[in-house]
Design an enzyme around this catalytic site. Structure first.
Site, PDB file in Angstrom:
ATOM      1  N   HIS A 154       4.095  -1.739  35.618  1.00 42.75           N
ATOM      2  CA  HIS A 154       4.923  -2.892  35.253  1.00 42.75           C
ATOM      3  C   HIS A 154       4.948  -3.976  36.324  1.00 42.75           C
ATOM      4  O   HIS A 154       5.830  -4.828  36.314  1.00 42.75           O
ATOM      5  CB  HIS A 154       6.342  -2.429  34.906  1.00 42.75           C
ATOM      6  CG  HIS A 154       6.389  -1.595  33.650  1.00 42.75           C
ATOM      7  ND1 HIS A 154       7.409  -0.730  33.336  1.00 42.75           N
ATOM      8  CD2 HIS A 154       5.503  -1.497  32.619  1.00 42.75           C
ATOM      9  CE1 HIS A 154       7.156  -0.146  32.168  1.00 42.75           C
ATOM     10  NE2 HIS A 154       6.006  -0.591  31.717  1.00 42.75           N
ATOM     11  N   CYS A 193       2.683 -19.193  40.858  1.00 44.74           N
ATOM     12  CA  CYS A 193       2.979 -20.417  40.119  1.00 44.74           C
ATOM     13  C   CYS A 193       2.239 -20.370  38.784  1.00 44.74           C
ATOM     14  O   CYS A 193       1.037 -20.112  38.747  1.00 44.74           O
ATOM     15  CB  CYS A 193       2.535 -21.637  40.927  1.00 44.74           C
ATOM     16  SG  CYS A 193       2.587 -23.148  39.940  1.00 44.74           S
ATOM     17  N   ARG A 224      19.117   3.056  32.175  1.00 45.28           N
ATOM     18  CA  ARG A 224      19.836   3.760  31.116  1.00 45.28           C
ATOM     19  C   ARG A 224      20.851   4.817  31.562  1.00 45.28           C
ATOM     20  O   ARG A 224      21.485   5.434  30.715  1.00 45.28           O
ATOM     21  CB  ARG A 224      18.820   4.398  30.148  1.00 45.28           C
ATOM     22  CG  ARG A 224      18.051   3.352  29.373  1.00 45.28           C
ATOM     23  CD  ARG A 224      16.974   3.930  28.494  1.00 45.28           C
ATOM     24  NE  ARG A 224      16.241   2.865  27.817  1.00 45.28           N
ATOM     25  CZ  ARG A 224      15.269   2.140  28.394  1.00 45.28           C
ATOM     26  NH1 ARG A 224      14.902   2.391  29.630  1.00 45.28           N
ATOM     27  NH2 ARG A 224      14.667   1.187  27.715  1.00 45.28           N
ATOM     28  N   THR A 284      12.508   9.280  34.922  1.00 40.40           N
ATOM     29  CA  THR A 284      12.249   8.339  33.819  1.00 40.40           C
ATOM     30  C   THR A 284      12.792   8.889  32.509  1.00 40.40           C
ATOM     31  O   THR A 284      12.643  10.078  32.238  1.00 40.40           O
ATOM     32  CB  THR A 284      10.738   8.014  33.674  1.00 40.40           C
ATOM     33  OG1 THR A 284      10.525   7.291  32.452  1.00 40.40           O
ATOM     34  CG2 THR A 284       9.852   9.238  33.693  1.00 40.40           C
TER      35      THR A 284
HETATM   36  P1  CNA Z   1      15.479   4.394  32.692  1.00 43.30           P
HETATM   37  O1  CNA Z   1      15.299   4.283  31.234  1.00 43.30           O
HETATM   38  O2  CNA Z   1      16.642   3.697  33.305  1.00 43.30           O
HETATM   39  O3  CNA Z   1      15.566   5.957  33.017  1.00 43.30           O
HETATM   40  C1  CNA Z   1      15.847   6.442  34.291  1.00 43.30           C
HETATM   41  C2  CNA Z   1      15.989   7.956  34.193  1.00 43.30           C
HETATM   42  O4  CNA Z   1      16.084   8.471  35.508  1.00 43.30           O
HETATM   43  C3  CNA Z   1      17.241   8.405  33.445  1.00 43.30           C
HETATM   44  O5  CNA Z   1      16.863   9.306  32.424  1.00 43.30           O
HETATM   45  C4  CNA Z   1      18.100   9.109  34.503  1.00 43.30           C
HETATM   46  O6  CNA Z   1      18.746  10.260  34.016  1.00 43.30           O
HETATM   47  C5  CNA Z   1      17.073   9.491  35.548  1.00 43.30           C
HETATM   48  N1  CNA Z   1      17.588   9.482  36.915  1.00 43.30           N
HETATM   49  C6  CNA Z   1      18.368   8.561  37.518  1.00 43.30           C
HETATM   50  N2  CNA Z   1      18.570   8.873  38.811  1.00 43.30           N
HETATM   51  C7  CNA Z   1      17.890  10.048  39.016  1.00 43.30           C
HETATM   52  C8  CNA Z   1      17.709  10.894  40.142  1.00 43.30           C
HETATM   53  N3  CNA Z   1      18.269  10.603  41.308  1.00 43.30           N
HETATM   54  N4  CNA Z   1      16.963  12.016  39.996  1.00 43.30           N
HETATM   55  C9  CNA Z   1      16.414  12.332  38.794  1.00 43.30           C
HETATM   56  N5  CNA Z   1      16.553  11.562  37.697  1.00 43.30           N
HETATM   57  C10 CNA Z   1      17.270  10.429  37.808  1.00 43.30           C
HETATM   58  O7  CNA Z   1      14.178   3.912  33.488  1.00 43.30           O
HETATM   59  P2  CNA Z   1      12.635   4.132  33.143  1.00 43.30           P
HETATM   60  O8  CNA Z   1      11.916   4.006  34.398  1.00 43.30           O
HETATM   61  O9  CNA Z   1      12.421   5.312  32.300  1.00 43.30           O
HETATM   62  O10 CNA Z   1      12.348   2.840  32.235  1.00 43.30           O
HETATM   63  C11 CNA Z   1      11.305   2.036  32.515  1.00 43.30           C
HETATM   64  C12 CNA Z   1      11.718   0.648  32.988  1.00 43.30           C
HETATM   65  C13 CNA Z   1      12.806   0.605  34.007  1.00 43.30           C
HETATM   66  C14 CNA Z   1      10.558   0.053  33.692  1.00 43.30           C
HETATM   67  O11 CNA Z   1      10.107  -1.046  32.982  1.00 43.30           O
HETATM   68  C15 CNA Z   1      11.022  -0.392  35.077  1.00 43.30           C
HETATM   69  O12 CNA Z   1      10.420  -1.578  35.474  1.00 43.30           O
HETATM   70  C16 CNA Z   1      12.480  -0.555  34.913  1.00 43.30           C
HETATM   71  N6  CNA Z   1      13.304  -0.510  36.153  1.00 43.30           N
HETATM   72  C17 CNA Z   1      12.726  -0.378  37.367  1.00 43.30           C
HETATM   73  C18 CNA Z   1      13.514  -0.338  38.500  1.00 43.30           C
HETATM   74  C19 CNA Z   1      12.855  -0.196  39.843  1.00 43.30           C
HETATM   75  O13 CNA Z   1      11.752  -0.689  40.043  1.00 43.30           O
HETATM   76  N7  CNA Z   1      13.494   0.486  40.785  1.00 43.30           N
HETATM   77  C20 CNA Z   1      14.909  -0.421  38.391  1.00 43.30           C
HETATM   78  C21 CNA Z   1      15.467  -0.571  37.107  1.00 43.30           C
HETATM   79  C22 CNA Z   1      14.641  -0.609  35.997  1.00 43.30           C
END
Ligand code: CNA
Length: 244
Positions: free
Chosen positions: A124, A132, A37, A194
């Site tokens: 998750h 499989c 996001r 998050t």
């Molecule tokens: P999200 O909704 O994308 O939120 C991420 C948050 O992190 C945002 O509010 C950003 O402002 C904040 N953010 C980004 N970079 C930084 C940083 N360097 N320092 C501090 N804050 C930061 O993702 P959520 O995790 O809240 O949503 C859950 C989903 C995302 C889960 O189901 C995951 O599986 C899914 N996801 C996971 C990955 C991964 O495994 N790396 C990547 C993309 C999505």
């Protein structure tokens, strides 16, 4: 870095030996893995599929259109060369020091374990595990990346599914129980990277009973007003400073 609150966090960390970390995709952006996001996140940058990433990452879409699912998944969700960053490393160090009891993560990238963290609850699932759907044989990430398009089981021809929780799917019971237990028993709960938008995972922080809820996130979240300590900054920078 907002120094006053970061100093307070450093003191909280040094005074506690029962810290739990709850995190999300923002923990791995500094490893080069985009989140969902943020401005540069997948929701704002990937448009070519004509439907939302939430739709593509749903169970029904996976079953109906696995070719499109796997094209999206392999090109936007998989970063085989990603390495742990300062946030992962600081959390692993805190566990070794006996201060951190568990990492509860919504991430699926395996980077906490790669940094050395042992007690990691993956709400998750993980891209590193695949199986499989017909004969349940397990496959590695390299196995499914080596196949073009939809990966199939070489033994029985069944479709291979990543062991990640898609939208419309339930979370694993054991992961839920362990996460809730760790959070509800924690002295300090650090929530970071998050947006706290994805349920039921985001609601797990409501099980915390203490008065040291720390929120470290770049942008605002719906839980900001509940935090005892709020830091809008880079999680890597903040945790590195506090654990040095
Ligand atoms: P999200 O909704 O994308 O939120 C991420 C948050 O992190 C945002 O509010 C950003 O402002 C904040 N953010 C980004 N970079 C930084 C940083 N360097 N320092 C501090 N804050 C930061 O993702 P959520 O995790 O809240 O949503 C859950 C989903 C995302 C889960 O189901 C995951 O599986 C899914 N996801 C996971 C990955 C991964 O495994 N790396 C990547 C993309 C999505």
């Amino acid at each position: 870095m907002s120094m006053q609150n970061t100093e307070k966090l450093k003191e909280m960390i040094s005074a506690s030996d029962n810290i739990v970390f709850f995190g999300g995709a923002g923990v791995s952006t500094e490893s080069g893995i985009p989140d969902f996001r943020s401005e540069k996140g997948i929701y704002n940058t990937v448009h070519k599929y004509g439907c939302s990433p939430e739709t593509i990452l749903s169970h029904s879409f996976f079953m109906r259109k696995p070719e499109i699912f796997y094209d999206f998944y392999k090109t936007t969700m998989i970063y085989e060369d990603a390495e742990p960053n300062e946030a992962h490393k600081a959390l692993a160090r805190l566990e070794k020091m006996g201060k951190l009891k568990a990492v509860v993560t919504q991430n699926i990238d395996g980077l906490h374990q790669k940094a050395g963290s042992e007690k990691v609850y993956e709400l998750h699932g993980s891209v590193l595990r695949n199986y499989c759907m017909k004969c349940r044989k397990p496959y590695s990430l390299a196995d499914i990346m080596a196949q073009e398009g939809v990966p199939r089981c070489p033994e029985c021809g069944g479709m291979i599914k990543p062991d990640v929780v898609l939208y419309e799917e339930g979370l694993d019971d054991w992961q839920i129980r362990q996460s809730v237990k760790a959070i509800s028993e924690a002295d300090v709960l650090i929530v970071g990277g998050t947006s706290l938008n994805v349920y039921p995972a985001a609601g797990f922080i409501n099980y915390y009973k203490g008065n040291k809820l720390v929120l470290i996130n770049m942008s605002e979240t719906p839980y900001d007003r509940h935090a005892d300590l709020l830091i809008h900054d880079s999680i890597g920078k903040v945790l590195k400073y506090c654990v040095e």
